[in-house]
Design a protein around this motif. Structure first.
Motif, mmCIF file in Angstrom:
data_model
loop_
_atom_site.group_PDB
_atom_site.id
_atom_site.type_symbol
_atom_site.label_atom_id
_atom_site.label_comp_id
_atom_site.label_asym_id
_atom_site.label_seq_id
_atom_site.Cartn_x
_atom_site.Cartn_y
_atom_site.Cartn_z
ATOM 1 N N PRO A 38 0.802 -1.239 0.000
ATOM 2 C CA PRO A 38 0.000 0.000 0.000
ATOM 3 C C PRO A 38 0.831 1.284 0.000
ATOM 4 O O PRO A 38 0.451 2.262 -0.638
ATOM 5 C CB PRO A 38 -0.834 -0.120 1.279
ATOM 6 N N ASP A 39 1.958 1.286 0.694
ATOM 7 C CA ASP A 39 2.775 2.501 0.736
ATOM 8 C C ASP A 39 3.405 2.798 -0.619
ATOM 9 O O ASP A 39 3.509 3.963 -1.031
ATOM 10 C CB ASP A 39 3.874 2.371 1.800
ATOM 11 N N ALA A 40 3.814 1.747 -1.318
ATOM 12 C CA ALA A 40 4.409 1.934 -2.641
ATOM 13 C C ALA A 40 3.364 2.454 -3.627
ATOM 14 O O ALA A 40 3.676 3.296 -4.477
ATOM 15 C CB ALA A 40 5.002 0.616 -3.140
ATOM 16 N N VAL A 41 2.132 1.975 -3.518
ATOM 17 C CA VAL A 41 1.056 2.470 -4.383
ATOM 18 C C VAL A 41 0.821 3.952 -4.124
ATOM 19 O O VAL A 41 0.694 4.754 -5.057
ATOM 20 C CB VAL A 41 -0.250 1.673 -4.157
ATOM 21 N N LEU A 42 0.777 4.324 -2.855
ATOM 22 C CA LEU A 42 0.588 5.736 -2.515
ATOM 23 C C LEU A 42 1.722 6.588 -3.074
ATOM 24 O O LEU A 42 1.481 7.684 -3.601
ATOM 25 C CB LEU A 42 0.503 5.914 -0.998
ATOM 26 N N GLU A 43 2.937 6.096 -2.990
ATOM 27 C CA GLU A 43 4.083 6.845 -3.515
ATOM 28 C C GLU A 43 3.947 7.062 -5.019
ATOM 29 O O GLU A 43 4.237 8.150 -5.539
ATOM 30 C CB GLU A 43 5.378 6.094 -3.207
ATOM 31 N N THR A 44 3.487 6.044 -5.728
ATOM 32 C CA THR A 44 3.264 6.184 -7.170
ATOM 33 C C THR A 44 2.179 7.209 -7.459
ATOM 34 O O THR A 44 2.284 8.010 -8.393
ATOM 35 C CB THR A 44 2.891 4.829 -7.788
ATOM 36 N N VAL A 45 1.121 7.197 -6.649
ATOM 37 C CA VAL A 45 0.045 8.174 -6.812
ATOM 38 C C VAL A 45 0.584 9.591 -6.625
ATOM 39 O O VAL A 45 0.301 10.492 -7.427
ATOM 40 C CB VAL A 45 -1.096 7.898 -5.809
ATOM 41 N N SER A 75 -10.710 10.063 2.982
ATOM 42 C CA SER A 75 -9.905 8.863 3.227
ATOM 43 C C SER A 75 -10.480 7.640 2.523
ATOM 44 O O SER A 75 -11.695 7.538 2.303
ATOM 45 C CB SER A 75 -9.815 8.586 4.729
ATOM 46 N N ALA A 76 -9.580 6.725 2.173
ATOM 47 C CA ALA A 76 -9.969 5.424 1.648
ATOM 48 C C ALA A 76 -10.173 4.507 2.849
ATOM 49 O O ALA A 76 -9.203 4.069 3.467
ATOM 50 C CB ALA A 76 -8.890 4.885 0.721
ATOM 51 N N VAL A 77 -11.426 4.257 3.202
ATOM 52 C CA VAL A 77 -11.721 3.420 4.362
ATOM 53 C C VAL A 77 -11.265 1.996 4.105
ATOM 54 O O VAL A 77 -10.590 1.377 4.939
ATOM 55 C CB VAL A 77 -13.229 3.457 4.682
ATOM 56 N N LEU A 78 -11.631 1.464 2.930
ATOM 57 C CA LEU A 78 -11.212 0.122 2.550
ATOM 58 C C LEU A 78 -11.162 0.023 1.035
ATOM 59 O O LEU A 78 -12.202 0.049 0.374
ATOM 60 C CB LEU A 78 -12.169 -0.938 3.107
ATOM 61 N N ALA A 79 -9.972 -0.049 0.500
ATOM 62 C CA ALA A 79 -9.777 -0.272 -0.935
ATOM 63 C C ALA A 79 -8.942 -1.539 -1.066
ATOM 64 O O ALA A 79 -7.710 -1.495 -1.132
ATOM 65 C CB ALA A 79 -9.083 0.916 -1.590
ATOM 66 N N GLY A 80 -9.639 -2.682 -1.054
ATOM 67 C CA GLY A 80 -8.954 -3.965 -1.023
ATOM 68 C C GLY A 80 -8.010 -4.180 -2.183
ATOM 69 O O GLY A 80 -6.936 -4.765 -2.020
ATOM 70 N N ALA A 81 -8.390 -3.717 -3.369
ATOM 71 C CA ALA A 81 -7.555 -3.922 -4.556
ATOM 72 C C ALA A 81 -6.221 -3.184 -4.445
ATOM 73 O O ALA A 81 -5.256 -3.538 -5.128
ATOM 74 C CB ALA A 81 -8.297 -3.469 -5.802
ATOM 75 N N LEU A 82 -6.166 -2.153 -3.593
ATOM 76 C CA LEU A 82 -4.940 -1.361 -3.430
ATOM 77 C C LEU A 82 -4.225 -1.678 -2.122
ATOM 78 O O LEU A 82 -3.129 -1.174 -1.885
ATOM 79 C CB LEU A 82 -5.286 0.136 -3.467
ATOM 80 N N GLY A 83 -4.869 -2.454 -1.267
ATOM 81 C CA GLY A 83 -4.299 -2.734 0.048
ATOM 82 C C GLY A 83 -4.429 -1.570 1.007
ATOM 83 O O GLY A 83 -3.711 -1.506 2.010
ATOM 84 N N ARG A 85 -6.286 0.742 3.822
ATOM 85 C CA ARG A 85 -7.264 0.775 4.904
ATOM 86 C C ARG A 85 -7.042 2.055 5.699
ATOM 87 O O ARG A 85 -5.935 2.300 6.194
ATOM 88 C CB ARG A 85 -7.125 -0.422 5.848
ATOM 89 N N GLY A 86 -8.086 2.871 5.812
ATOM 90 C CA GLY A 86 -7.969 4.110 6.578
ATOM 91 C C GLY A 86 -6.877 5.033 6.060
ATOM 92 O O GLY A 86 -6.190 5.689 6.847
#
Length: 302
Positions: A38-45, A75-83, A85-86
């Motif tokens: 999830p952290d790597a996805v956020l960094e890409t975003v 906030s993204a409460v739950l985005a399972g495809a991206l990993g 949560r909160g």
């Protein structure tokens, strides 16, 4: 003044720059690669947003994500495809870009874009259904999204259609997404043919070109989708179904089997018109841009 928009999906992050005249200046796409964490996805975003903002000389941004979202808190409460949560996505993007950021749900934003400017603009009551890496829906009434409570609603892809079936990333088994999403189609085709790397777009093309296995895989998905949509039509009686995502981008002809399968299942219910989304698989990104424009106008009027 330009705005930028990002639609974060399980396979791709789609970006665009929208001018004040409503004309798209740029389009971009990056791989999400959620397997990195999830952290790597956020960094890409964040990196993608910064790149667009710099190139587009933007004054505001919009970002939309899948799953359960809290629009108010950003906030993204739950985005399972991206990993995720909160994940306080809006605040982190706003801090990174140093500009105001609008935040929302990808499919509800897609419904907004289709209601204002796209296939649903002449319809009072329609359902926008996005069928891609995930499957979700937004119910549009008088040009506005009918929201669910607590950031939920519209998670069509997590209705169980195969009890005890394949494990879904949501934690359930046999969800619609495990049968009819783009990833599910590609996985089934690969398992049957040993071909790897065939995405949904290519799979639809192969089906139309006479590939028997591709046709069978697509036909199964259309039947399950039709059965699910028949339930939705019974509940909400929309006058129109606008199909987005990769299926909507495959062309109007690709929707004919879905129309036929849905019509066979309806008895007393009125058959809705079924149309491809005007913005194809970029309805969510366009909707994010509209949210950014709305935010910019509100700030200017304050």
């Amino acid at each position: 003044m330009n705005v930028i928009a990002l639609e974060v999906g399980g396979a791709h992050i789609k970006g665009c720059v929208l001018g004040p005249d409503g004309v798209l200046r740029e389009r971009e796409r990056w791989f999400t690669r959620p397997e990195r964490g999830p952290d790597a996805v956020l960094e890409t975003v964040l990196e993608s947003a910064a790149t667009l903002a710099h190139r587009g000389r933007a004054v505001a941004a919009g970002i939309v994500v899948p799953g359960v979202v809290d629009d108010t808190a950003g906030s993204a409460v739950l985005a399972g495809a991206l990993g995720w949560r909160g994940m306080p996505v809006r605040d982190w993007v706003a801090e990174h870009l140093d500009m105001p950021v609008a935040f929302g749900h990808d499919v509800r934003a897609g419904g907004l874009a289709e209601a204002r400017l796209g296939a649903g603009r002449a319809s009072r009551n329609f359902l926008f259904v996005s069928i891609g890496t995930g499957i979700a829906a937004a119910w549009m009434l008088d040009g506005q999204v009918v929201p669910g409570s607590r950031g939920g609603g519209g998670e069509l892809g997590h209705l169980v259609v195969r009890p005890g079936g394949a494990l879904c990333h949501c934690g359930g088994r046999g969800c619609l997404e495990t049968v009819a999403s783009s990833a599910a189609l590609a996985h089934r085709y690969s398992r049957l043919t040993k071909w790897r790397g065939v995405g949904a777009g290519e799979l639809y093309h192969r089906a139309d070109s006479g590939d028997a296995v591709a046709r069978a895989v697509c036909a199964e998905a259309m039947e399950v989708l039709a059965a699910t949509l028949a339930t939705v039509v019974t509940l909400y009686a929309p006058e129109l179904l606008v199909i987005g995502g990769e299926l909507g981008s495959a062309g109007g002809g690709r929707l004919a089997p879905l129309r036929d399968a849905l019509a066979r299942r309806l008895t007393f219910q009125a058959m809705p018109e079924v149309l491809p989304a005007a913005f194809g698989d970029r309805s969510g990104c366009m909707g994010a841009a509209l949210l950014a424009q709305d935010l910019q106008r509100e700030a200017a009027a304050a």
